[in-house]
Design a protein around this motif. Structure first.
Motif, short mmCIF file in Angstrom:
data_model
loop_
_atom_site.label_atom_id
_atom_site.label_comp_id
_atom_site.label_asym_id
_atom_site.label_seq_id
_atom_site.Cartn_x
_atom_site.Cartn_y
_atom_site.Cartn_z
N TRP A 62 5.65 -5.84 8.81
CA TRP A 62 6.62 -5.10 8.01
C TRP A 62 6.38 -5.27 6.51
CZ3 TRP A 62 9.32 -1.21 9.48
CH2 TRP A 62 9.66 -1.08 10.81
N ALA A 63 5.69 -6.33 6.13
CA ALA A 63 5.39 -6.54 4.71
C ALA A 63 4.57 -5.39 4.15
CB ALA A 63 4.65 -7.86 4.52
N VAL A 64 3.74 -4.79 4.99
CA VAL A 64 2.93 -3.64 4.56
C VAL A 64 3.84 -2.47 4.20
CG1 VAL A 64 1.17 -1.97 5.27
CG2 VAL A 64 0.96 -4.38 5.94
N ILE A 65 4.86 -2.24 5.02
CA ILE A 65 5.79 -1.13 4.77
C ILE A 65 6.65 -1.43 3.55
CG2 ILE A 65 7.66 0.24 5.75
CD1 ILE A 65 4.91 0.62 7.09
N SER A 66 7.13 -2.68 3.43
CA SER A 66 7.96 -3.04 2.28
C SER A 66 7.21 -2.83 0.96
CB SER A 66 8.41 -4.50 2.39
OG SER A 66 9.26 -4.68 3.51
N GLU A 67 5.91 -3.05 1.00
CA GLU A 67 5.08 -2.87 -0.20
C GLU A 67 5.12 -1.42 -0.70
OE1 GLU A 67 2.38 -3.75 -3.27
OE2 GLU A 67 3.55 -5.07 -1.97
N LEU A 68 5.35 -0.48 0.23
CA LEU A 68 5.35 0.94 -0.13
C LEU A 68 6.57 1.33 -0.96
CD1 LEU A 68 4.10 2.53 3.22
CD2 LEU A 68 2.77 1.80 1.25
N GLU A 69 7.56 0.45 -1.05
CA GLU A 69 8.71 0.71 -1.92
C GLU A 69 8.27 0.87 -3.37
OE1 GLU A 69 12.69 0.95 -3.48
OE2 GLU A 69 11.71 1.51 -1.61
N LYS A 70 7.11 0.30 -3.71
CA LYS A 70 6.59 0.41 -5.08
C LYS A 70 6.10 1.82 -5.41
CE LYS A 70 5.09 -4.43 -5.12
NZ LYS A 70 3.93 -5.34 -5.18
N LEU A 71 5.91 2.65 -4.39
CA LEU A 71 5.46 4.02 -4.62
C LEU A 71 6.68 4.87 -4.96
CD1 LEU A 71 2.95 4.39 -1.64
CD2 LEU A 71 2.42 3.86 -4.01
N LYS A 72 7.00 4.97 -6.21
CA LYS A 72 8.27 5.56 -6.64
C LYS A 72 8.36 7.06 -6.42
CE LYS A 72 9.90 1.64 -7.81
NZ LYS A 72 10.89 1.02 -6.91
N SER A 73 7.24 7.72 -6.15
CA SER A 73 7.27 9.16 -5.89
C SER A 73 7.22 9.49 -4.40
CB SER A 73 6.10 9.86 -6.60
OG SER A 73 6.17 9.68 -8.00
N LEU A 74 7.07 8.46 -3.55
CA LEU A 74 6.87 8.68 -2.12
C LEU A 74 8.11 9.26 -1.46
CD1 LEU A 74 4.69 8.19 0.10
CD2 LEU A 74 5.92 6.08 0.64
N VAL A 75 7.95 10.40 -0.77
CA VAL A 75 9.07 11.02 -0.06
C VAL A 75 8.76 11.25 1.42
CG1 VAL A 75 10.03 12.15 -2.10
CG2 VAL A 75 8.31 13.35 -0.73
N GLN A 76 7.48 11.14 1.80
CA GLN A 76 7.12 11.37 3.20
C GLN A 76 6.13 10.31 3.66
OE1 GLN A 76 5.96 15.38 4.23
NE2 GLN A 76 4.96 14.75 6.11
N LEU A 77 6.44 9.66 4.79
CA LEU A 77 5.58 8.63 5.37
C LEU A 77 5.47 8.85 6.86
CD1 LEU A 77 4.10 5.83 5.22
CD2 LEU A 77 6.32 4.79 5.72
N SER A 78 4.24 8.71 7.37
CA SER A 78 4.04 8.74 8.81
C SER A 78 3.13 7.59 9.21
CB SER A 78 3.41 10.08 9.24
OG SER A 78 3.37 10.18 10.65
N CYS A 79 3.59 6.77 10.15
CA CYS A 79 2.78 5.64 10.63
C CYS A 79 2.89 5.52 12.14
CB CYS A 79 3.19 4.35 9.93
SG CYS A 79 4.93 3.96 10.02
N LEU A 80 2.80 6.64 12.81
CA LEU A 80 2.87 6.67 14.26
C LEU A 80 1.68 5.95 14.89
CD1 LEU A 80 3.91 10.42 14.63
CD2 LEU A 80 5.38 8.45 15.07
N ILE A 102 11.32 12.12 4.67
CA ILE A 102 10.75 12.42 5.98
C ILE A 102 10.02 11.19 6.48
CG2 ILE A 102 9.13 13.88 7.27
CD1 ILE A 102 9.59 16.08 5.22
N VAL A 103 10.37 10.72 7.69
CA VAL A 103 9.73 9.55 8.30
C VAL A 103 9.19 9.95 9.66
CG1 VAL A 103 10.10 7.24 9.24
CG2 VAL A 103 11.16 7.88 7.09
N ASN A 104 7.91 9.75 9.86
CA ASN A 104 7.27 10.11 11.14
C ASN A 104 7.64 11.52 11.56
OD1 ASN A 104 6.02 7.64 11.26
ND2 ASN A 104 7.51 6.72 12.65
N ARG A 105 7.58 12.42 10.59
CA ARG A 105 7.79 13.87 10.79
C ARG A 105 9.24 14.24 11.11
NH1 ARG A 105 2.84 12.37 12.27
NH2 ARG A 105 1.07 13.61 11.57
N CYS A 106 10.18 13.31 10.90
CA CYS A 106 11.61 13.59 11.11
C CYS A 106 12.35 13.48 9.78
CB CYS A 106 12.20 12.60 12.11
SG CYS A 106 11.53 12.73 13.77
#
Length: 493
Positions: free
Chosen positions: A287-305, A332-336
């Motif tokens: 989960w530390a990998v995902i928490s690190e993505l909080e630093k991406l301030k423009s991120l609105v869509q993530l998929s890690c299926l 949008i998370v995992n296309r939802c």
């Protein structure tokens, strides 16, 4: 195809019996006579050895069975860009334009067909697709510029392109080029990438799927693409991300699906413009990998299926909620789509889930005494923000629920919308330990409700005439004494 072997054959790409490879050796192979090509095949199953023969190493391969020797006359070194374009477009058009079409016993002139075909003449082409056309180089100087000046999109997937210098010799003549696909090629890295940037100055979208490229090689090449906005690197050799220094700063879409990515650098904030990040089919398990993505301030869509991470929790709904809670701006998370009420429920659940660890790490409900450890904050960078938003979870909310037998845990409840009589009641079986915010998340998907905030209450046959408000999202159905056969009333604002 009979061709004269080029003088610079080593490093060139070849095609033979349906397979592509790279020439690694030209010379004799005793005790046989005559000239041989030592080829490293893209598909290692096509080869026989690692470049050695009878104890002598003639060349090396990435795979122990990736190489073999073939006679020069058996391989194709490809065709130039314009030859491929003519074969793909213009020669076929010339034949079609000069023909009449026979339908049954009548010969019909194709009236108007000429104007349609004329749009696909080389000088009118804006989209050029040369997939699996054995393109190996640009051809005569400046001829691409003269013949295909209007190309905006170019797909050269699965060709015989050997280096970025060769690619640049083609693209520098396409002044309008914005989208380039080079999937299924093997390109050697130039020693001076910035010197080729003029050839990709207008490029916005680049696809390099299945190019056997690593992330460090991507960073080496990145100075060539000063204005890149979308980068697709599906199915490559990427295992970790290093810091991009002064490159990829305008990147908005990054697709790293189907690699072997395990973790990321702690420098993901170096993608300041990234909006869409695709990480499906990797090996992320922390989960530390995902928490690190909080630093991406423009991120609105993530998929890690289809990552190991998705199976760490007992059910997928919990995993989905954790993804939402870890990154504040996701839509949008995992296309939802992430609904506002769903985010609220996910964040409340996150506070409760890690509340005990927060207290043990030095956290406290008194803000002046709230000093959790650096390790906890590194693992849960949003936690302090979330308890400021919702308040710290109470002690009774952190107590572990005692396990119940499944037959005792399931409740049959009926959901009704008293203010919308057109909606029919829905009956569901739910665990008595199910938290209220998860019930709300279910209702949003089940009823497709238009509001942004749900208000729940329930009625029971044991307390007729009384409606009990369900106001705490972190409490379970059992906490409110909801029993089998009760009705849950759903309102929204």
């Amino acid at each position: 195809m009979t061709q004269q072997m080029p003088e610079d054959a080593v490093g060139r790409r070849v095609f033979c019996d349906g397979e592509r490879g790279t020439v690694r050796y030209v010379g004799t192979v005793p005790p046989t006579t005559g000239l041989w090509l030592g080829v490293e095949w893209d598909n290692p199953d096509r080869g026989k050895h690692d470049g050695s023969h009878e104890g002598v190493c003639y060349f090396t391969c990435r795979h122990p069975t990736g190489g073999s020797f073939v006679r020069p006359k058996k391989v194709s070194f490809g065709v130039n860009f314009l030859t491929a374009v003519k074969l793909r477009y213009e020669l076929c058009l010339d034949e079609a334009l000069g023909e009449e079409v026979k339908i049954s016993t009548k010969t019909v002139k194709m009236v108007g067909f000429e104007s349609i075909m004329e749009k696909q003449r080389m000088d009118n082409l804006t989209e050029i697709a040369l997939v699996n056309c054995e393109v190996s180089g640009p051809g005569p100087e400046n001829e691409i510029k003269k013949n295909t000046p209007n190309a905006v999109s170019l797909d050269m997937s699965g060709n015989l392109l050997s280096s970025w210098e060769v690619i640049a010799a083609i693209t520098e003549q396409l002044k309008e080029l914005q989208c380039l696909c080079l999937s299924n090629n093997r390109l050697s890295i130039t020693s001076s990438p910035s010197s080729l940037s003029h050839a990709f100055s207008r490029l916005r979208v680049l696809t390099l799927n299945n190019c056997s490229i690593t992330w460090s090689q991507v960073l080496d090449c990145a100075p060539m693409w000063p204005n890149i906005e979308e980068l697709f690197l599906n199915d490559n050799s990427i295992t970790e991300l290093q810091r991009p220094t002064d490159v990829l700063q305008g990147l908005k879409v990054l697709d790293l699906s189907n690699n072997s990515l395990v973790q990321e650098s702690t420098k993901t904030e170096m993608f300041p413009a990234l909006k869409i990040f695709l990480l499906d089919d990797n090996k992320i398990n922390e989960w530390a990998v995902i928490s690190e993505l909080e630093k991406l301030k423009s991120l609105v869509q993530l998929s890690c299926l289809r990552n190991p991470l998705m199976d760490l929790e007992k059910n997928r709904e919990t995993t989905h909620q954790l993804l939402i809670a870890c990154i504040s701006q996701l839509k949008i998370v995992n296309r939802c789509e992430v609904l506002q009420e769903e985010r609220r429920g996910a964040e409340l659940d996150y506070c409760k889930k890690y509340g005990r660890a927060w207290l043990q790490a030095g956290g406290h409900r008194d803000p002046e005494k709230n000093h959790p450890s650096a390790e906890f904050l590194a693992e849960h960078p949003r936690y302090l923000t979330l308890i400021q938003k919702y308040g710290a979870p109470e002690e009774d909310e952190l107590k572990e629920q005692k396990p119940f037998a499944l037959k005792d845990q399931l409740l049959t409840v009926t959901f009704e919308c008293p203010e919308d009589t057109d909606r029919k009641p829905i009956q569901k079986k739910l665990p008595s330990s199910m938290m209220v915010q998860k019930v709300k998340g279910l209702l949003y998907r089940l009823l497709k409700l238009p509001g942004t905030e749900l208000h729940l209450s329930y009625t029971s046959s044991k307390i007729e005439g009384k409606e009990v408000e369900i106001h705490n999202d972190l409490k379970s159905l059992q906490f409110y004494s909801i029993e089998d056969g009760d009705r849950i009333l759903v309102r929204w604002s």
